[in-house]
Design a protein around this motif. Structure first.
Motif, PDB file in Angstrom:
ATOM      1  N   GLU A 131     -20.084 -18.690  -0.578  1.00  0.00           N
ATOM      2  CA  GLU A 131     -20.961 -19.725  -1.118  1.00  0.00           C
ATOM      3  C   GLU A 131     -22.333 -19.674  -0.460  1.00  0.00           C
ATOM      4  O   GLU A 131     -22.457 -19.382   0.728  1.00  0.00           O
ATOM      5  N   ALA A 133     -24.628 -22.378  -0.689  1.00  0.00           N
ATOM      6  CA  ALA A 133     -25.159 -23.712  -0.939  1.00  0.00           C
ATOM      7  C   ALA A 133     -26.414 -23.984  -0.117  1.00  0.00           C
ATOM      8  O   ALA A 133     -27.262 -24.781  -0.505  1.00  0.00           O
ATOM      9  N   ALA A 220     -22.754 -14.575 -11.103  1.00  0.00           N
ATOM     10  CA  ALA A 220     -21.832 -15.531 -10.485  1.00  0.00           C
ATOM     11  C   ALA A 220     -20.673 -14.823  -9.797  1.00  0.00           C
ATOM     12  O   ALA A 220     -20.295 -15.169  -8.673  1.00  0.00           O
ATOM     13  N   SER A 225     -26.908 -16.472  -5.624  1.00  0.00           N
ATOM     14  CA  SER A 225     -27.239 -17.898  -5.599  1.00  0.00           C
ATOM     15  C   SER A 225     -28.281 -18.268  -6.639  1.00  0.00           C
ATOM     16  O   SER A 225     -28.170 -19.293  -7.311  1.00  0.00           O
ATOM     17  N   ASP A 242     -24.633 -23.766 -14.946  1.00  0.00           N
ATOM     18  CA  ASP A 242     -24.431 -25.132 -14.478  1.00  0.00           C
ATOM     19  C   ASP A 242     -23.016 -25.313 -13.932  1.00  0.00           C
ATOM     20  O   ASP A 242     -22.817 -25.836 -12.825  1.00  0.00           O
ATOM     21  N   GLN A 243     -22.019 -24.858 -14.683  1.00  0.00           N
ATOM     22  CA  GLN A 243     -20.636 -25.070 -14.280  1.00  0.00           C
ATOM     23  C   GLN A 243     -20.205 -24.155 -13.131  1.00  0.00           C
ATOM     24  O   GLN A 243     -19.300 -24.497 -12.363  1.00  0.00           O
ATOM     25  N   LEU A 244     -20.850 -22.991 -13.007  1.00  0.00           N
ATOM     26  CA  LEU A 244     -20.490 -22.049 -11.957  1.00  0.00           C
ATOM     27  C   LEU A 244     -21.306 -22.248 -10.684  1.00  0.00           C
ATOM     28  O   LEU A 244     -21.113 -21.538  -9.698  1.00  0.00           O
ATOM     29  N   GLY A 245     -22.227 -23.198 -10.705  1.00  0.00           N
ATOM     30  CA  GLY A 245     -22.999 -23.517  -9.512  1.00  0.00           C
ATOM     31  C   GLY A 245     -24.115 -22.529  -9.212  1.00  0.00           C
ATOM     32  O   GLY A 245     -24.561 -22.417  -8.069  1.00  0.00           O
ATOM     33  N   THR A 247     -28.011 -21.216  -9.614  1.00  0.00           N
ATOM     34  CA  THR A 247     -29.358 -21.671  -9.957  1.00  0.00           C
ATOM     35  C   THR A 247     -29.971 -20.676 -10.926  1.00  0.00           C
ATOM     36  O   THR A 247     -30.156 -19.502 -10.591  1.00  0.00           O
ATOM     37  N   THR A 261     -30.998 -24.841 -14.011  1.00  0.00           N
ATOM     38  CA  THR A 261     -29.813 -25.446 -13.384  1.00  0.00           C
ATOM     39  C   THR A 261     -29.951 -25.433 -11.864  1.00  0.00           C
ATOM     40  O   THR A 261     -30.676 -24.611 -11.298  1.00  0.00           O
ATOM     41  N   SER A 262     -29.247 -26.344 -11.205  1.00  0.00           N
ATOM     42  CA  SER A 262     -29.195 -26.428  -9.728  1.00  0.00           C
ATOM     43  C   SER A 262     -30.576 -26.296  -9.092  1.00  0.00           C
ATOM     44  O   SER A 262     -30.820 -25.377  -8.297  1.00  0.00           O
ATOM     45  N   ARG A 265     -31.960 -25.601  -5.040  1.00  0.00           N
ATOM     46  CA  ARG A 265     -32.169 -24.359  -4.288  1.00  0.00           C
ATOM     47  C   ARG A 265     -33.612 -23.850  -4.379  1.00  0.00           C
ATOM     48  O   ARG A 265     -33.965 -22.895  -3.688  1.00  0.00           O
TER      49      ARG A 265
END
Length: 277
Positions: A131, A133, A220, A225, A242-245, A247, A261-262, A265
């Motif tokens: 990850e 994040a 993904a 990221s 969006d669903q897979l996190g 950006t 999305t996201s 970051r």
């Protein structure tokens, strides 16, 4: 296997004048990938970096998770061209082989956007994605990476007929860049390089094309990221990111970009932006 470019006579019409000349074209040839001797997929690609392409493709499809899953990869000796690549696996694949590409078969009956995203999510979990994040980039880093990709696109400079993809650090430093007539192939080649190097997931992937679902899926699964594309996203690409996190950044060109999305970051404001007068 042919070279990456070829020369061809053309006739150009411009402002009422006729100019006969020789142009440089990007080469496009088929590549068949076999897994344990069985046909897996056929793709049209620019020759070169085929081993990287195969590693990236098999990783994104969930067939392998690392280079240790490949015992040997070699061109078939029973053909007269270097257009058939056979992959021998060291263990059973994570996803059973069906004789065709899984991502390419998502358009069949009974499937919808949600099922395609769910299938990619299974591949993300299979690979134990690292990850990111805490990864943050600023708009200037994305611009820097895209500038670096353009500088690396020597075949595009000669032909104007190929796409490019590059992985970069969070500061926008290009680590690897690849070109291909197929935008998905360019992504597979550059992500396959990371698999071969046993490298950690790249914070940033930049692509000289639109943001399609398949490119989002590949990014993904590879643990990227931030994915930045120079053109528009599709609706399914945005839903998947969006669903897979992931950006997803679109329309990234000329010091402009749109975070789809996201957005957490991407830092607010560019570090290199000029002061207001």
């Amino acid at each position: 296997m042919a070279g990456r470019s070829a020369r061809r006579p053309v006739t150009r019409y411009r402002a009422g004048e006729v100019d006969r000349r020789v142009d440089t074209l990007a080469v496009e040839e088929p590549l068949e990938i076999r897994v344990d001797g069985e046909p897996f997929t056929l793709t049209m690609r620019t020759p070169g970096d085929d081993v990287e392409l195969a590693h990236g493709l098999l990783r994104s499809e969930g067939v392998i998770t690392s280079r240790e899953d490949v015992q040997v990869m070699r061109y078939c000796s029973d053909t007269t061209t270097l257009n058939v690549l056979d992959v021998a696996l060291t263990r059973a694949p994570g996803v059973p082989l069906s004789g065709q590409r899984n991502l390419a078969s998502y358009g069949g009956c009974g499937l919808c956007g949600s099922s395609t995203i769910d299938a990619v999510a299974e591949r993300v979990l299979l690979g134990s994605r690292v990850e990111h994040a805490d990864v943050e980039v600023d708009p200037a880093a994305i611009t820097r990476a895209l500038d670096g990709l353009r500088e690396a696109q020597t075949l595009f400079a000669k032909t104007g007929g190929v796409h490019g993809a590059a992985v970069a650090s969070a500061q926008g430093e290009v680590l690897h860049a690849r070109e291909d007539v197929g935008r998905h192939n360019a992504v597979d080649k550059v992500l396959g390089r990371l698999v071969l190097d046993d490298a950690p997931p790249a914070p940033l992937l930049v692509v000289s094309s639109r943001a399609s679902f398949e490119i989002v899926a590949k990014a993904a699964v590879a643990g990227v990221s931030v994915l930045a594309c120079v053109s528009a996203p599709s609706s399914l690409a945005a839903d998947a990111a969006d669903q897979l996190g992931l950006t997803l950044v679109a329309f990234a060109r000329d010091d402009r970009l749109t975070v789809v999305t996201s957005p957490e970051r991407v830092r607010q404001g560019a570090a290199d932006a000029p002061a207001a007068s």
